[in-house]
Motif scaffolding. Structure first.
Motif, PDB file in Angstrom:
ATOM      1  N   VAL A 191      -3.301   3.921  -2.226  1.00 28.05           N
ATOM      2  CA  VAL A 191      -3.381   3.032  -3.383  1.00 28.05           C
ATOM      3  C   VAL A 191      -2.919   1.637  -2.975  1.00 28.05           C
ATOM      4  O   VAL A 191      -1.839   1.472  -2.408  1.00 28.05           O
ATOM      5  N   GLU A 192      -3.765   0.648  -3.241  1.00 23.26           N
ATOM      6  CA  GLU A 192      -3.410  -0.741  -2.938  1.00 23.26           C
ATOM      7  C   GLU A 192      -2.989  -1.466  -4.209  1.00 23.26           C
ATOM      8  O   GLU A 192      -3.616  -1.309  -5.260  1.00 23.26           O
ATOM      9  N   ASN A 193      -1.931  -2.253  -4.128  1.00 21.00           N
ATOM     10  CA  ASN A 193      -1.432  -3.033  -5.253  1.00 21.00           C
ATOM     11  C   ASN A 193      -1.606  -4.524  -4.952  1.00 21.00           C
ATOM     12  O   ASN A 193      -1.510  -4.950  -3.795  1.00 21.00           O
ATOM     13  N   THR A 243       0.846  -1.186   0.000  1.00 20.89           N
ATOM     14  CA  THR A 243       0.000   0.000   0.000  1.00 20.89           C
ATOM     15  C   THR A 243       0.883   1.239   0.000  1.00 20.89           C
ATOM     16  O   THR A 243       1.903   1.284   0.700  1.00 20.89           O
ATOM     17  N   SER A 244       0.503   2.218  -0.801  1.00 24.13           N
ATOM     18  CA  SER A 244       1.271   3.462  -0.860  1.00 24.13           C
ATOM     19  C   SER A 244       0.315   4.645  -0.832  1.00 24.13           C
ATOM     20  O   SER A 244      -0.903   4.483  -0.897  1.00 24.13           O
ATOM     21  N   GLY A 245       0.847   5.841  -0.769  1.00 27.07           N
ATOM     22  CA  GLY A 245       0.043   7.053  -0.694  1.00 27.07           C
ATOM     23  C   GLY A 245      -0.052   7.574   0.725  1.00 27.07           C
ATOM     24  O   GLY A 245       0.177   6.842   1.692  1.00 27.07           O
ATOM     25  N   SER A 290      -2.695  12.760  -2.555  1.00 30.02           N
ATOM     26  CA  SER A 290      -1.985  11.479  -2.548  1.00 30.02           C
ATOM     27  C   SER A 290      -2.837  10.425  -1.845  1.00 30.02           C
ATOM     28  O   SER A 290      -2.579  10.048  -0.704  1.00 30.02           O
TER      29      SER A 290
END
Length: 211
Positions: free
Chosen positions: A184-186, A173-175, A181
């Motif tokens: 965002v999950e990948n 997870t980023s952001g 911002s």
């Protein structure tokens, strides 16, 4: 000599034409030009695809399965779609393997009257939703910790089938969680399956008790 006489005769014919004759010839030439242009455009216009009417038939081909870190696998795949006894119901029979032991006699049914929302009834208590969007029948479902995204579409008279599989739990997870911002999950992609099926002539016996 003969060629020159023919050319002179041709030129003399046009010399004798009146302004009215020239106008008629121009109009006829223009009409012929538009006629051939319209025919050429209509011949290039793609055939309208409807679901599930354009998909009915007995389709057969090879399914290729690609998975992370493993060699590609190939198996025969068949998909039989035809009208069932109940109006707007269709068979959705999937068969894997040359021996045809993996035979899945599913049923395609409308979820509503829109023609967009359909369900594939596996006839064992499991029902999968699918949607007719952008000339593709597509859906997504989760099972055993994995999400499966599938799609079926017609292209160049072939039935294309795709399956994407990815883990339900995010890989990372980023952001920052802000408007600028967002979080965002990948997800980890597990496998990809693709088949291009051709419509064949012979038809399997009709499945029994299809309602």
């Amino acid at each position: 000599m003969g060629f020159h006489l023919q050319r002179l005769t041709f030129q003399c014919y046009f010399c004798r034409m009146t302004g009215k004759d020239v106008l008629i010839l121009f109009r006829v030439t223009l009409l012929l030009f538009f006629f051939f242009c319209i025919n050429d455009v209509s011949s290039q216009t793609p055939k309208q695809v409807s679901f599930p009417q354009s998909f009915t038939g007995h389709w057969k081909g090879t399914l290729t399965w690609s998975s992370n870190g493993r060699p590609q696998q190939h198996t025969e795949m068949q998909l039989i779609i035809r009208s069932a006894d109940t109006p707007r119901h269709y068979t959705w029979q999937i068969i894997y393997g040359r021996d045809e032991k993996d035979n899945r006699p599913y049923l395609l049914k409308p979820a509503d009257s829109s023609g967009i929302h359909w369900v594939v009834d596996e006839r064992n208590g499991i029902v999968l939703d699918g949607f007719w969007i952008g000339n593709r029948f597509t859906g997504a479902f989760a099972v055993g910790g994995n999400t499966i995204l599938d799609a079926y579409w017609i292209e160049n008279n072939k039935l294309h089938v795709e399956f994407f599989s990815y883990r339900q739990q995010p890989l990372n997870t980023s952001g920052k969680g802000t408007e600028e911002s967002p979080v965002v999950e990948n997800y980890r992609m597990n496998s990809y399956q693709k088949a291009v099926l051709t419509k064949i002539q012979h038809v399997k016996p009709k499945m029994k008790n299809i309602k």
